[in-house]
Design a protein around this motif. Structure first.
Motif, mmCIF file in Angstrom:
data_model
loop_
_atom_site.group_PDB
_atom_site.id
_atom_site.type_symbol
_atom_site.label_atom_id
_atom_site.label_comp_id
_atom_site.label_asym_id
_atom_site.label_seq_id
_atom_site.Cartn_x
_atom_site.Cartn_y
_atom_site.Cartn_z
ATOM 1 N N LEU A 21 -10.739 72.346 23.008
ATOM 2 C CA LEU A 21 -11.473 73.604 22.917
ATOM 3 C C LEU A 21 -11.011 74.305 21.652
ATOM 4 O O LEU A 21 -9.824 74.583 21.485
ATOM 5 N N THR A 22 -11.949 74.580 20.777
ATOM 6 C CA THR A 22 -11.625 75.134 19.467
ATOM 7 C C THR A 22 -12.535 76.309 19.147
ATOM 8 O O THR A 22 -13.389 76.688 19.954
ATOM 9 N N ALA A 23 -12.349 76.863 17.955
ATOM 10 C CA ALA A 23 -13.209 77.953 17.522
ATOM 11 C C ALA A 23 -14.660 77.504 17.405
ATOM 12 O O ALA A 23 -15.582 78.301 17.558
ATOM 13 N N VAL A 24 -14.873 76.223 17.152
ATOM 14 C CA VAL A 24 -16.234 75.677 17.042
ATOM 15 C C VAL A 24 -16.871 75.541 18.417
ATOM 16 O O VAL A 24 -18.036 75.876 18.615
ATOM 17 N N TYR A 25 -16.100 75.058 19.372
ATOM 18 C CA TYR A 25 -16.641 74.827 20.720
ATOM 19 C C TYR A 25 -15.629 75.296 21.758
ATOM 20 O O TYR A 25 -14.557 74.707 21.918
ATOM 21 N N HIS A 26 -15.958 76.365 22.470
ATOM 22 C CA HIS A 26 -15.068 76.896 23.501
ATOM 23 C C HIS A 26 -15.864 77.423 24.699
ATOM 24 O O HIS A 26 -15.383 78.292 25.436
#
Length: 214
Positions: free
Chosen positions: A181-186
């Motif tokens: 889970l990152t800033a791009v996909y959370h």
């Protein structure tokens, strides 16, 4: 948005990540709406019985632990803050800090369940059981029995939601720590946080019904 970065998270039946996220959010709101209807029915049942047994309900509410109930309220509200901070850290590309905030929320959720278990044990020792098992000598009568039957049903159902939320937060913290889970996909963290906040809001309504309205 970089398609190469979002492709690992995109399901085959969605055209892009934005549509997938919108569908996920809609699904979560539908789920929360259905849960809200369930608790609303219980709140309406409580209101009807309180109108029928006002004195008995006030007396019974005086036998719940106001200090413990208030402590549990603070625990859950703090856990919601930690979840919100965890989501903010992920959005800011700081996953290590986010996992720590989520772990703190998990510990507070477990603490809430432990405190609720302590309160249940205290009631059991006093003979305060739900339904036909009720045998309190200090609070006789149908009104007190109904109050505590509703108390166990509503707070018990809420505790099951807290337990489910704790398991969900553990899974989310693991995914954050693993870099999934990152800033791009959370989106999973966003929706998991929304569920946890809903569970906390339900308790904010239960707290006055069973602890403050004496």
């Amino acid at each position: 948005m970089d398609s190469a970065a979002t492709a690992p998270h995109l399901a085959s039946h969605f055209e892009d990540l934005a549509k997938q996220t919108h569908a996920a959010r809609l699904g979560m709101w539908v789920f929360i709406g259905s849960e809200a209807l369930l608790f609303s029915a219980l709140f309406a049942l409580y209101a009807a019985y309180r109108a029928a047994y006002p004195a008995a309900f006030r007396a019974a509410a005086g036998h719940t632990d106001l200090t413990l109930g208030s402590l549990m309220t603070g625990v859950l509200l703090t856990s919601s803050y930690l979840v919100a901070m965890g989501l903010a850290r992920v959005r800011a590309s700081r996953p290590r800090g986010a996992a720590g905030f989520l772990a703190g929320a998990v510990l507070l959720g477990i603490a809430f369940l432990a405190l609720k278990g302590m309160e249940y044990a205290e009631h059991f020792r006093a003979g305060i059981y739900p339904g036909v098992g009720y045998r309190s000598a200090t609070l006789p009568g149908a009104g007190a029995n109904i109050f505590f039957t509703l108390y166990y049903a509503m707070t018990g159902l809420h505790a099951l939601h807290v337990l489910g939320g704790v398991v969900l937060l553990i899974w989310l913290a693991w995914r954050v720590r693993a870099g999934r889970l990152t800033a791009v996909y959370h989106t999973p963290l966003e929706l998991g946080g929304l569920y946890w906040h809903f569970v906390d809001v339900i308790w904010v309504f239960l707290w006055p019904l069973f602890y403050l309205l004496r």
